[in-house]
Design a protein around this motif. Structure first.
Motif, short mmCIF file in Angstrom:
data_model
loop_
_atom_site.label_atom_id
_atom_site.label_comp_id
_atom_site.label_asym_id
_atom_site.label_seq_id
_atom_site.Cartn_x
_atom_site.Cartn_y
_atom_site.Cartn_z
N GLN A 10 7.18 40.49 44.42
CA GLN A 10 5.99 39.71 44.75
C GLN A 10 4.74 40.35 44.16
O GLN A 10 4.00 39.72 43.43
CB GLN A 10 5.87 39.60 46.28
CG GLN A 10 4.73 38.73 46.76
CD GLN A 10 4.94 37.27 46.40
OE1 GLN A 10 6.06 36.76 46.38
NE2 GLN A 10 3.85 36.58 46.07
N CYS A 11 4.49 41.62 44.48
CA CYS A 11 3.22 42.24 44.07
C CYS A 11 3.41 43.38 43.08
O CYS A 11 2.45 43.93 42.58
CB CYS A 11 2.46 42.75 45.30
SG CYS A 11 3.22 44.17 46.11
N GLY A 12 4.66 43.71 42.78
CA GLY A 12 4.92 44.73 41.76
C GLY A 12 4.75 46.16 42.23
O GLY A 12 4.88 47.10 41.44
N ASP A 29 11.49 46.22 53.24
CA ASP A 29 10.50 45.30 52.71
C ASP A 29 9.36 46.08 52.06
O ASP A 29 9.22 47.28 52.26
CB ASP A 29 10.00 44.31 53.78
CG ASP A 29 9.60 45.02 55.07
OD1 ASP A 29 9.29 46.22 55.01
OD2 ASP A 29 9.59 44.37 56.11
N CYS A 30 8.61 45.38 51.27
CA CYS A 30 7.55 46.01 50.50
C CYS A 30 6.45 46.55 51.42
O CYS A 30 5.96 45.82 52.28
CB CYS A 30 6.97 44.98 49.53
SG CYS A 30 5.46 45.53 48.73
N PRO A 31 6.06 47.79 51.25
CA PRO A 31 5.01 48.37 52.10
C PRO A 31 3.64 47.74 51.81
O PRO A 31 2.73 47.80 52.64
CB PRO A 31 5.01 49.86 51.74
CG PRO A 31 5.69 49.95 50.42
CD PRO A 31 6.61 48.77 50.29
N GLY A 32 3.52 47.09 50.65
CA GLY A 32 2.24 46.48 50.29
C GLY A 32 2.05 45.09 50.86
O GLY A 32 1.02 44.77 51.42
N CYS A 33 3.09 44.24 50.71
CA CYS A 33 2.91 42.83 51.09
C CYS A 33 4.01 42.32 52.01
O CYS A 33 3.96 41.18 52.46
CB CYS A 33 2.83 41.95 49.84
SG CYS A 33 4.39 41.83 48.94
N GLY A 34 5.01 43.14 52.29
CA GLY A 34 6.06 42.73 53.22
C GLY A 34 7.17 41.90 52.60
O GLY A 34 8.09 41.47 53.29
ZN LIG Z 1 4.87 43.65 47.58
#
Ligand SMILES: [Zn+2]
Length: 113
Positions: A10-12, A29-34
């Motif tokens: 999603q956000c790289g 899950d991504c720590p930045g955007c979930g």
């Molecule tokens: Zn992300």
């Protein structure tokens, strides 16, 4: 224990995660955007083992996974193992060439032209 590096689709964002059990990976899950859609960066697989450990566990006769060859720290392991078996000291020149090969494969190709 392997530490894997992941990239969020999603956000790289890239992050590293210690994976104790395969099931844990599904929970990530991504720590930045979930985002849950993550790509594991196979080439970045990092094991907390020294080169001496790698050498002692490396079996020259065994078929290696593709990921083994994508891990640049495994470059030269075969040659070292063979040399160790034959009692040959490859010396510092070999070490520095290996280091070059691992960090900048292109430079070695240019050198040998
Ligand atoms: Zn992300």
């Amino acid at each position: 224990m392997p530490i894997y590096e992941y990239e969020c689709r999603q956000c790289g964002q890239r992050f590293q995660q210690l994976i104790m059990k395969p099931e844990e990976e599904k929970e990530l899950d991504c720590p930045g955007c979930g985002e849950r859609k993550l790509d594991r960066l196979i080439s970045r697989v990092a094991y907390h083992v020294s080169e001496a450990d790698r050498l002692s566990t490396y079996d020259p006769g065994a078929r290696q996974e593709d990921s083994f060859y994508r891990d640049s720290r495994n470059i030269g392991l075969h040659a070292k193992k063979q040399a160790e078996k034959m009692g040959v000291d490859l010396g510092g020149a070999f070490e520095s060439k290996l280091e070059k090969l691992r960090t900048d494969p292109g430079s070695v190709l240019k050198d040998s032209e």
